[in-house]
Scaffold this motif. Structure first.
Motif, PDB file in Angstrom:
ATOM      1  N   UNK A 110      71.420  35.813 -31.414  1.00  0.00           N
ATOM      2  CA  UNK A 110      70.810  34.673 -30.725  1.00  0.00           C
ATOM      3  C   UNK A 110      70.728  33.443 -31.636  1.00  0.00           C
TER       4      UNK A 110
ATOM      5  N   UNK B 123      74.086  32.031 -31.552  1.00  0.00           N
ATOM      6  CA  UNK B 123      74.374  31.429 -30.245  1.00  0.00           C
ATOM      7  C   UNK B 123      73.531  30.177 -30.011  1.00  0.00           C
ATOM      8  N   UNK B 124      72.851  29.714 -31.015  1.00  0.00           N
ATOM      9  CA  UNK B 124      72.011  28.504 -30.988  1.00  0.00           C
ATOM     10  C   UNK B 124      70.840  28.618 -30.008  1.00  0.00           C
ATOM     11  N   UNK B 125      70.365  29.848 -29.806  1.00  0.00           N
ATOM     12  CA  UNK B 125      69.215  30.008 -28.916  1.00  0.00           C
ATOM     13  C   UNK B 125      67.923  30.161 -29.704  1.00  0.00           C
ATOM     14  N   UNK B 126      68.053  30.575 -30.924  1.00  0.00           N
ATOM     15  CA  UNK B 126      66.860  30.742 -31.765  1.00  0.00           C
ATOM     16  C   UNK B 126      67.070  29.928 -33.025  1.00  0.00           C
ATOM     17  N   UNK B 127      65.976  29.440 -33.548  1.00  0.00           N
ATOM     18  CA  UNK B 127      66.061  28.694 -34.793  1.00  0.00           C
ATOM     19  C   UNK B 127      65.675  29.630 -35.934  1.00  0.00           C
TER      20      UNK B 127
ATOM     21  N   UNK C 178      74.088  25.908 -37.516  1.00  0.00           N
ATOM     22  CA  UNK C 178      73.232  26.088 -36.341  1.00  0.00           C
ATOM     23  C   UNK C 178      72.017  25.155 -36.400  1.00  0.00           C
TER      24      UNK C 178
ATOM     25  N   UNK D 225      74.278  22.268 -33.298  1.00  0.00           N
ATOM     26  CA  UNK D 225      74.335  23.268 -32.238  1.00  0.00           C
ATOM     27  C   UNK D 225      75.261  22.854 -31.095  1.00  0.00           C
ATOM     28  N   UNK D 226      75.251  21.558 -30.800  1.00  0.00           N
ATOM     29  CA  UNK D 226      76.068  21.043 -29.706  1.00  0.00           C
ATOM     30  C   UNK D 226      77.525  21.434 -29.859  1.00  0.00           C
TER      31      UNK D 226
ATOM     32  N   UNK E  85      78.200  25.200 -29.308  1.00  0.00           N
ATOM     33  CA  UNK E  85      78.170  25.714 -27.937  1.00  0.00           C
ATOM     34  C   UNK E  85      79.533  25.686 -27.263  1.00  0.00           C
TER      35      UNK E  85
ATOM     36  N   UNK F 124      78.929  33.639 -25.387  1.00  0.00           N
ATOM     37  CA  UNK F 124      77.835  34.563 -25.709  1.00  0.00           C
ATOM     38  C   UNK F 124      77.503  35.417 -24.493  1.00  0.00           C
TER      39      UNK F 124
ATOM     40  N   UNK G 295      74.656  37.855 -23.462  1.00  0.00           N
ATOM     41  CA  UNK G 295      73.367  38.384 -23.893  1.00  0.00           C
ATOM     42  C   UNK G 295      73.230  39.864 -23.555  1.00  0.00           C
TER      43      UNK G 295
ATOM     44  N   UNK H  58      70.746  41.332 -22.005  1.00  0.00           N
ATOM     45  CA  UNK H  58      70.481  41.441 -20.575  1.00  0.00           C
ATOM     46  C   UNK H  58      70.531  40.053 -19.966  1.00  0.00           C
ATOM     47  N   UNK H  59      71.117  39.972 -18.818  1.00  0.00           N
ATOM     48  CA  UNK H  59      71.256  38.654 -18.232  1.00  0.00           C
ATOM     49  C   UNK H  59      71.171  38.777 -16.730  1.00  0.00           C
TER      50      UNK H  59
END
Ligand SMILES: Nc1ncnc2c1ncn2[C@@H]1O[C@H](COP(=O)(O)OP(=O)(O)OP(=O)(O)O)[C@@H](O)[C@H]1O
Ligand SMILES: [Mg+2]
Lengths: 311, 552
Positions: free
Chosen positions: A45, A48-52, A65, A69-70, A73, A78, A80, A82-83
């Protein structure tokens, strides 16, 4: 393609990632293994630039990251662990929707969608509603979705979880195809046999620490102590075993009770290979029917590494 | 009782959440804020009778306010009781446990009711303070409390029942609010529309039996009715049926719980809409251009993908014959004119109609917009969006445009109505222009603020509640400063004026001045709302990544 340096993530008082440093080169299929709660999803994550990250650096395709991040992406796909799937959308609409989010329009879009549907063997489902798909099909659709914008890097979080063996094999074949297309893939999984066939590199993580990273052969040789060979002779396996034991390099030779004529031979690490076993038996005029090396698989390696048996 | 563990678990969960206490404080603060200005200053030239009268007034308004707050809160406390379990797929697990369906619904109902009742008990000290002013008897306080408590039981019970049979929390809230609004306001609306009138000196017993609000009105304003019978003797009818109704709802919910998932599939808005769609399509067959079977949904095209999703995938957007459905709505409006024929010449009828439409627009837009992001979050598809390069502007513009497009006809309805009756010569032409400034600005503001709220809150229920709370607070703005369209129903009511006398309500003002004043007020109000929307948009865009779950 992917590089992390001292990547650390702390949730409140829990250190989920502890100074994780790993490098994945272009074209690598990197298998990410670890028990539940090891920090696999957290790592992915972050990439995937979802968490810092709390501290440390991570780079994807040369972009950090933190702050770029832009750019990342557009370069990554990515999936996940669960999605959700949208209700009331057909497979084609679903892919079109995501294609348009990547600003792929017009003829390009039609072509790309046709291609990814073909690649994932979903063409025959293209008018089906997304929420009517089976779990395996959804996973394949998820892969189709991340392939739309032709990303260089794929981040797959347990793409085969919850699939039956057949679907799992299908996913594996698909990933092999992607490997041949030159994509860099980071894939986490619990199912090790799946990874050993697919990946050229693995990383083993536990409690946020990277215990091992390297090629599959490296890890196998590292955990391997002695080699084990299985030999089948036509008759008198007991005598053959006794003869083998006389050799310096043979540590153990046991007749397998449940298999006619088979002997399990443990050979010292010092031996180059197990070919001398055949030679020895033929010299003593035993009829050797077959011989093979017993593979130490990733599973065993995993168990040993996570038990802290590798220094 | 096997449901006890569930009751305890939920109660403990509530007590642990800081939000519970925030909620209780807000409730009390609202009450106090509204009531304090009414509180009479002691001493100086005020007779005891005057003070007692004010005390009575405070008591009444406190009561009305509480009924309305309860109507908002009661269904909301239970709305996600079962829907959440269905969403998380934990309902089956619960049903398989030893507890059984009745224990589950009762456990959930009682724990949530407990919290509502606790809110009511918080107001008790306030009520006793009122006793010191005089003008209110202890009996009246007791009766009011009983009415409120019973109404809370009913509201929570309806919530549990709807939560069992409907799929989405937002549907539960919309239907629940609809039912409670009909019960509270129905009798008044019927009377306002002139469908029946109560001769002076008599009670509309039906209204008081049906609606807790009317029960209270009649209870406390006995002086304005010449008592031909002693109405207060019958105060218990309404709370009695509320109590019974609530308990019945929960029991029925218990019966239905094992079949909850199949029922909600049958009852989903989608199915209802689709049936309605098919019906209007058949009814309006003359407008058919091609075979209905083949009518494809519009494809994504090159436009804003979020807009496309909002207008062709989501529940309302699913209407394949969207404009036909709206045509049916218009036809329905036309037919309803026939039913209200004797009323059409009276300005009061039009005032109420447009005000109700205004209220509907605001509520519906708020609920739809407040659901839009959080439902994506709940089905975890927001995370997929977050990994794409989608920008804040694309996302928000697509959402706002999509929602406004879906509700365009509803927003147009008051204009159509007013235009018709300007033509007929009942409504003053200026009304149209006043509404032109009021409604679109108010609608756009409602949408954008609700989107903002739904970005901030993790669940649909909380997003809707917060958005409605903002709406309620805003509706007080016209009282504080001259921003009429922040309270759209009220401003609609005032803006719809008869041809003969603009501004009858302000007889002292001359006509010309009234129009100028109202015009300035509504333009000022619209500008404020636009400015407000811009500020909210910049708030959204500054935190957009974080709100949708992206890192940087
Ligand atoms: N949002 C969060 N808040 C607090 N702790 C978290 C959060 N997300 C993950 N964790 C914790 O971080 C640790 C690593 O979790 P992570 O999901 O990365 O594990 P994982 O290797 O993916 O496990 P699995 O194989 O079960 O998917 C776990 O101990 C988890 O409890
Ligand atoms: Mg994981």
């Amino acid at each position: 393609m992917i590089e992390t340096r001292y990547l650390t993530k702390v949730y409140k008082d829990l250190v989920a990632l502890d100074k994780l440093s790993l490098t994945i080169d272009q074209g690598d299929i990197y298998g990410f293994i670890g028990p539940n709660g090891a920090g696999k999803t957290t790592t992915i994550r972050i990439l995937a630039t979802l968490l810092r990250p709390t501290s440390g650096q991570a780079f994807v395709c040369g972009y950090s990251v933190n702050g770029q991040a832009k750019h990342i992406r557009r370069k990554i796909g990515y999936v996940p662990d669960e999605f959700g799937v949208y209700e009331d959308m057909s497979v084609t609409e679903y892919l079109e929707f995501f294609a348009s989010l990547y600003e792929i329009t017009g003829k390009d879009r039609k072509r790309v969608i046709r291609d990814v549907l073909e690649l994932t063997d979903l063409s025959y489902k293209k008018t089906a509603e997304v929420d009517s798909l089976s779990r395996g099909m959804r996973q394949r659709l998820a892969l189709a979705r991340v392939l739309i914008h032709d990303p260089d890097v794929l981040l797959l979080d347990e793409p085969a979880s919850g699939l039956d063996p057949r679907a799992r094999i299908e996913i594996r074949e698909l990933l092999k195809e992607l490997r041949n297309m030159g994509k860099t893939i980071l894939i986490s999984s619990h199912i090790l046999s799946e990874l050993s066939e697919l990946c050229n590199k693995v990383g083993i993580i536990e409690s946020g620490k990277l215990l091992f990273t390297g090629t599959v052969t490296e890890i196998l040789s590292k955990v391997r102590s002695n080699e084990i060979a299985l030999v089948q002779v036509r008759e008198a396996p007991e005598r053959a075993a006794a003869a083998l034991l006389e050799h310096d390099l043979v540590i153990r030779a046991e007749v397998l009770a449940d298999r006619e004529g088979w002997i399990e031979v443990e050979v010292d690490k010092g031996a180059d290979d197990v070919s001398f076993v055949t030679r020895l038996l033929i010299e003593r005029s035993f009829a050797v029917l077959s011989i093979r090396e017993q593979e130490i698989d990733l599973e065993e390696a995993f168990m040993q590494v996570t038990k802290g048996q590798v220094a | 009782m096997t449901g006890f563990p569930i009751f305890v678990r939920e109660l403990v969960a509530y007590a642990r959440r800081p939000r519970t206490y925030v909620f209780q404080s807000v409730f009390l603060a609202l009450l106090v804020l509204v009531l304090i200005p009414l509180w009479p200053p002691s001493g100086q030239g005020r007779s005891g009778a005057e003070i007692a009268e004010t005390g009575g007034l405070i008591f009444q308004f406190g009561g009305y306010l509480q009924v309305i707050l309860l109507a908002l809160l009661a269904p909301a406390t239970t709305a996600n009781a079962i829907t959440l379990e269905k969403d998380k797929k934990t309902l089956d697990v619960l049903l398989l446990s030893d507890a059984g369906p009745f224990a589950i619904v009762w456990g959930k109902f009682l724990s949530r009711l407990f919290n509502l009742a606790f809110l009511l008990f918080l107001t008790v000290p306030l009520l006793f303070a009122l006793l010191t002013l005089g003008g209110v008897g202890a009996k009246a306080i007791g009766v009011q409390f009983a009415i409120l408590l019973a109404f809370a039981v009913f509201g929570a019970g309806i919530g549990v029942l709807l939560s069992t049979i409907l799929h989405k929390t937002s549907s539960v809230l919309m239907v629940g609010y609809g039912i409670l609004a009909a019960i509270l306001g129905g009798p008044g609306l019927v009377e306002q529309l002139g469908l029946y009138s109560v001769p002076p000196g008599q009670y509309a017993l039906g209204a008081a039996y049906a609606s807790p609000l009317y029960d209270m009105i009649y209870l406390f304003r006995t002086s304005s009715f010449v008592a031909t019978e002693s109405f207060p003797l019958h105060w218990w009818v309404c709370p009695a049926w509320c109590l019974a109704g609530g308990l019945v709802c929960v029991t029925v919910a218990g019966f239905l719980l094992p079949y909850a998932t199949s029922i909600d599939r049958i009852l989903s808005f989608r199915t209802v809409f689709e049936r309605f769609d098919a019906m209007t399509e058949r009814a309006l067959g003359i407008f058919r251009r091609k075979a209905p079977e083949g009518a494809p949904r519009p494809t994504v095209g090159t436009g804003n993908p979020i807009y496309w999703k909002e207008t062709s995938i989501n529940t309302i957007g699913r209407f394949r014959y969207w404009w036909r459905a709206n045509l049916a709505l218009l036809a329905f409006m036309g037919i309803s004119y026939l039913a209200f024929k004797p009323m059409l010449g009276k300005i009061e009828f039009h005032k109420v109609t447009v005000a109700v439409l205004g209220g509907l627009i605001m509520l519906l837009l708020t609920v739809i917009a407040a659901t839009t992001v959080s439902s994506e979050r709940e089905d975890s598809s927001l995370i997929l969006l977050a990994t794409t390069p989608v920008e804040c502007a694309t996302y928000v513009k697509g959402k706002v445009a999509g929602i406004l497009r879906n509700t365009m006809f509803l927003i147009a309805l008051p204009f159509v109505h007013v235009a018709i009756f300007i033509g007929v010569g009942v409504i003053h032409p200026a009304s149209f222009f006043l509404l032109m400034f009021a409604i679109p600005a108010a609608a756009a503001t409602a949408v954008i603020q609700a989107i903002f709220v739904s970005l901030l809150f993790p669940t649909t229920l909380r997003a809707i509640m917060a958005a409605i709370l903002i709406l309620v607070l805003e509706s007080a703005l016209p009282l504080i400063c001259c921003l009429p369209s922040f309270n759209l129903p009220m401003s609609c009511y005032f803006f719809v004026e008869p041809v003969g006398g603009l501004g009858q309500a302000f007889a002292a003002t001359s006509q010309g001045n009234y129009l100028v004043a109202m015009g300035l007020a509504v333009v000022f109000s619209a500008l404020t709302q636009i400015g407000f929307s811009v500020v909210i948009y910049s708030l959204i865009s500054s935190g957009f990544d974080r709100y949708i779950g992206r890192a940087a």
